[in-house]
Design a protein around this motif. Structure first.
Motif, PDB file in Angstrom:
ATOM      1  N   ILE A 188       0.832  -1.201   0.000  1.00  0.00           N
ATOM      2  CA  ILE A 188       0.000   0.000   0.000  1.00  0.00           C
ATOM      3  C   ILE A 188       0.868   1.254   0.000  1.00  0.00           C
ATOM      4  O   ILE A 188       0.570   2.242  -0.691  1.00  0.00           O
ATOM      5  N   CYS A 189       1.961   1.230   0.782  1.00  0.00           N
ATOM      6  CA  CYS A 189       2.895   2.361   0.757  1.00  0.00           C
ATOM      7  C   CYS A 189       3.447   2.561  -0.651  1.00  0.00           C
ATOM      8  O   CYS A 189       3.577   3.708  -1.124  1.00  0.00           O
ATOM      9  N   LYS A 234       0.707   4.078  -2.849  1.00  0.00           N
ATOM     10  CA  LYS A 234       0.339   5.452  -2.519  1.00  0.00           C
ATOM     11  C   LYS A 234       1.540   6.380  -2.366  1.00  0.00           C
ATOM     12  O   LYS A 234       1.376   7.552  -2.009  1.00  0.00           O
ATOM     13  N   ALA A 281       3.754   6.322   0.006  1.00  0.00           N
ATOM     14  CA  ALA A 281       3.599   6.729   1.406  1.00  0.00           C
ATOM     15  C   ALA A 281       4.669   6.069   2.258  1.00  0.00           C
ATOM     16  O   ALA A 281       5.360   5.141   1.829  1.00  0.00           O
ATOM     17  N   ASP A 287       2.343   6.675   7.664  1.00  0.00           N
ATOM     18  CA  ASP A 287       1.207   7.326   6.998  1.00  0.00           C
ATOM     19  C   ASP A 287      -0.028   6.426   6.979  1.00  0.00           C
ATOM     20  O   ASP A 287      -1.159   6.923   6.846  1.00  0.00           O
ATOM     21  N   LEU A 288       0.168   5.140   7.106  1.00  0.00           N
ATOM     22  CA  LEU A 288      -0.976   4.232   7.059  1.00  0.00           C
ATOM     23  C   LEU A 288      -1.798   4.267   8.342  1.00  0.00           C
ATOM     24  O   LEU A 288      -2.853   3.635   8.417  1.00  0.00           O
ATOM     25  N   LYS A 306      -8.295   6.532   6.949  1.00  0.00           N
ATOM     26  CA  LYS A 306      -8.690   5.984   5.654  1.00  0.00           C
ATOM     27  C   LYS A 306      -7.688   4.930   5.196  1.00  0.00           C
ATOM     28  O   LYS A 306      -8.061   3.844   4.731  1.00  0.00           O
ATOM     29  N   ASN A 307      -6.417   5.220   5.352  1.00  0.00           N
ATOM     30  CA  ASN A 307      -5.380   4.264   4.956  1.00  0.00           C
ATOM     31  C   ASN A 307      -5.401   3.016   5.834  1.00  0.00           C
ATOM     32  O   ASN A 307      -5.215   1.900   5.349  1.00  0.00           O
ATOM     33  N   TYR A 341      -8.194   0.725   4.923  1.00  0.00           N
ATOM     34  CA  TYR A 341      -7.855   0.046   3.662  1.00  0.00           C
ATOM     35  C   TYR A 341      -6.887  -1.102   3.916  1.00  0.00           C
ATOM     36  O   TYR A 341      -7.065  -2.212   3.392  1.00  0.00           O
TER      37      TYR A 341
END
Length: 759
Positions: A410-411, A414, A416, A420-421, A425-426, A429
């Motif tokens: 995911i990083c 995005k 990121a 940040d996760l 919202k992150n 997800y």
């Protein structure tokens, strides 16, 4: 032919630079699970392992069985085996290797990694240095392969240290701890004192075998001469081998990183001295033909550095089962600490204290607080020494590492950083993407909006209304107290009829029990108790309870021990129901009841645990009204295993070819279908040595066909054995419905499905 003349200059090794999206250092169970998870999301991943095989302590080099929340079926954590890739590996291993051969397990891990086109695997490659972009960011790692003499520089925006000793986090300057925190720092009452010691040691094992001829043995000069130096030497069995000798442990008083070679030498001294004792002491009969088959050459490490993350999990989080908004996995192994003197200690080889159920592990424990692009995985995650006693085991490591792999993907997606996760919202997800792959984060179902099935109407050819557990089994003595664990509905008064065989006039005590926490399976609440006078002979017993559970949850129809009574059991096995017994499992410090000393911060409670297949049959009974917990409303509810309720659709036992229809009001585009099936999350599936009674779990659906609502075949499955079946359609289809035609698994096992996911 290559000829190269003498040079006064030093020659460099061949050098190779690799660029990737994500780099994992350490190819143990944690590194493997993280790599596969990230790669399957399209993340280019380099997996660096300093050994010739994958698996770490689970590999053929060490041969420790993989365990986690199931704890040899010795605790109250029902249906708690770790999901996702960790489950996939264990299920595959049981299918191919139910005997528990560690060498075969090596091949299964290697195959899983090699099948992923997004993984670059570097075996025999040791990371020894790093470079940094700035104070808080790693730019690359440097490694050397002693087999091909290549020096590697591996660059990526994201790194995961799953190396066990934390070589990358250490070199990067991240804060770490070695040893035990004092009670005062976190208020942990189980924190050990100096006499017990602050570190768990290393272990090494041996395997023996029997030849067809006599085998002499002469011990090496360095072998232990006086077996009484091992206070527990009388526990040594001539046929014991492998990790049944988990207590061959040493090094807890030393530096468990830099003194590893010295620790290894001491463990060899113990092993060869023990074998000399078995062969030559005269204390054992029938050992003339015994010979050593294998001795470990590298120690299995338990504890060294633990690195500080954005949160440090502690004893209270484990025992009190604290809830976290950023939960990404569960644990369930006991808080299991060992005396630092190990095999030479006069104390018990371990001290284990269990919680009443599984506990959540937060994402923040996997994110370095100091290095912005570094994840922590395996035994080095952010935990106190006491909590580490539970989080350190391999199946838990694999599960938390899957969260790292998904977070890295995911990083990458995005652009990121790991921290940040934590944005809501992150984070949602991340949790949902994990659950779609089978993570089963406690209390976090798959988000309904992400699953097309949640908007469909679902019908079935039949649905199990559990009015009877058939009386077709053998007699089961109540020498041990026994209970039938059932998913009851709230505010329903149930009546149960059982068949008993009584050897003399007596009184049977029957109790309806439940758990204070509705998702636990510790029967610490007695809702109602009845005493029933019985005459000698075979007879039906009717038990009507006037009390009931106030919420939908599992309850225990409990029969207290009475050696004069046997109950009829059943050959019927079904998803979401199980019998449990107030017995003993010495392997995990289960003596029937946990009774810790006062002021230890640990609960007192009884253990009610299942028997392993082929034992562990259900208690035969009639149930009125029928338990209605197995209907199609469970499909699409987001849970992929029992959790509070059965969470499964189950067909009637008589339905040989059950069928599910999923229909939408409007046309949907479908590219992927997932079926979440039952491979018995209660069974530990130890990876090596232990052995299992079958290659395929009885509850697992083997054969099925998926069609669209026009009858066109989309997919056919034969001889399935896996938990999650993912069907990726070559071309997405547009349809208003799909039909799943299934075959009943076995004669006494009805068909069940936990969840269906479509996107």
């Amino acid at each position: 032919m290559l000829i190269e003349n003498y040079t006064t200059q030093t020659r460099p090794n061949r050098e190779t630079t690799i660029n990737s999206d994500f780099t994992i250092i350490g190819g143990g169970i944690a590194g493997v699970c993280a790599a596969i998870t990230a790669a399957r999301k399209g993340t280019k991943t380099v997996l660096i392992q300093d050994r010739p095989v994958l698996g770490g302590n689970a590999s053929s080099e060490v041969r420790l069985w993989i365990l986690g929340a199931t704890s040899h079926m010795g605790n109250n954590n029902r249906w708690s085996r770790e999901g996702g890739v960790m489950d996939e590996i264990l299920v595959e291993n049981m299918y191919r290797n139910k005997e528990g051969n560690a060498v075969v397990f090596d091949t299964i891990l290697l195959e899983k990694v090699l099948e992923e086109k997004n993984i670059t695997l570097l075996l025999n490659t040791a990371v020894y240095d790093i470079s940094k972009k700035n104070d808080t960011n790693i730019e690359s790692v440097k490694a050397f392969n002693s087999q091909n003499s290549i020096s590697y520089t591996v660059k990526s925006p994201l790194f995961c240290d799953a190396s066990g000793d934390g070589i990358v986090a250490f070199k990067a300057g991240a804060a770490f701890r070695m040893g035990a925190e004092k009670r005062e720092e976190f208020g942990e009452l189980f924190a050990p004192d100096d006499s017990y010691g602050e570190l768990l040691g290393h272990s090494m094992y041996f395997y023996s075998k029997r030849e067809d001829f006599p085998v002499d043995y002469t011990a090496p000069s360095f072998a232990l001469k006086d077996i009484t130096e091992i206070p527990r030497y009388k526990a040594i069995g001539k046929d014991d081998k492998g990790c049944r000798f988990w207590w061959f442990e040493y090094g807890g008083r030393k530096d468990t990183i830099h003194d590893t070679e010295e620790i290894k030498q001491e463990l060899w001294k113990v092993i060869y001295g023990v074998w000399d004792y078995i062969k030559n002491s005269g204390e054992f009969k029938d050992v003339e033909n015994h010979t050593l088959e294998w001795v470990g050459t590298i120690p299995g490490k338990r504890e060294s550095r633990r690195f500080e993350g954005l949160y440090m999990i502690k004893q209270q989080d484990v025992i009190e089962q604290k809830n976290f908004d950023d939960a990404i996995a569960h644990g369930g192994w006991a808080i299991d600490l060992h005396p630092a003197d190990g095999v030479y200690s006069k104390l018990s080889g371990c001290t284990q204290w269990h919680s009443k159920g599984v506990y959540q592990i937060p994402y923040r424990t996997l994110v370095s607080k100091d290095i912005d692009n570094l994840f922590l995985a395996g035994r080095i995650i952010s935990a106190t020494h006491v909590a580490f006693g539970s989080t350190r085991v391999m199946a838990t490591n694999g599960l938390t590492a899957q969260a790292v792999g998904m977070a890295a993907a995911i990083c990458h997606e995005k652009t990121a950083l790991p921290k940040d996760l934590l944005e809501k919202k992150n984070l949602s997800y991340l949790q949902n993407e994990l659950n779609i792959t089978g993570q089963s984060i406690p209390d976090f179902p798959i988000i309904k909006e992400s699953n097309l099935v949640s908007t469909a109407s679902i019908s079935a050819s039949s649905t199990l209304a559990l009015s009877e557990i058939p009386f077709n089994g053998e007699w089961m003595s109540l020498k041990l107290a026994a209970a039938q664990l059932l998913p009851l509905k709230a505010n329903v008064n149930y009546t149960f009829k059982v068949l008993a065989n009584v050897t003399e006039d007596t009184v049977l005590t029957v109790e309806l029990r439940s758990s204070k926490k509705t998702k636990n399976y510790t029967p610490d609440v007695i809702l109602e108790s009845k005493k029933i006078s019985l005459k000698k002979g075979e007879q039906n017993i009717e038990i009507s309870f006037s009390k009931s559970v106030s919420e939908d949850q599992y309850a225990f129809v409990t029969f207290l021990a009475n050696e004069s009574i046997s109950l009829k059991n059943s050959e019927f096995r079904s998803t979401g129901i199980i019998s449990v017994f107030n017995g003993v499992n010495k392997a995990v410090s289960n003596n029937g009841k946990q009774t810790p000393p006062e002021n230890l911060g640990v609960d007192t409670f009884e253990f009610w645990t299942p028997h392993r297949r082929p034992e562990g049959r259900n208690i035969a009974m009639e149930i009125s009204p029928a338990i209605s917990s197995f209907d199609t409303s469970n499909i699409g509810n987001g849970y992929v295993r029992p959790w509070g309720q059965a969470n499964a659709w189950t067909a009637n036992l008589s339905d040989q070819k059950p069928e599910l229809k999923i229909e939408w009001d409007t046309e949907k585009t479908i590219s992927e279908i997932k079926l979440f099936l039952d491979t018995d999350y209660d069974h530990p599936m130890e990876s090596t040595l232990y052995g299992h009674p079958e290659a395929v779990v009885p509850f697992c659906v083997r054969n099925y066909v998926i069609k669209n609502n026009n009858g066109e075949v989309l997919f056919t499955q034969k001889d399935n054995h896996q938990t999650i079946n993912t069907i990726k359609l070559e071309t997405p289809i547009k349809t208003t419905g799909i039909v799943i035609e299934l075959e009943k698994p076995l004669e006494n096992v009805p068909t069940s499905i936990f969840e269906i996911f479509c996107k």
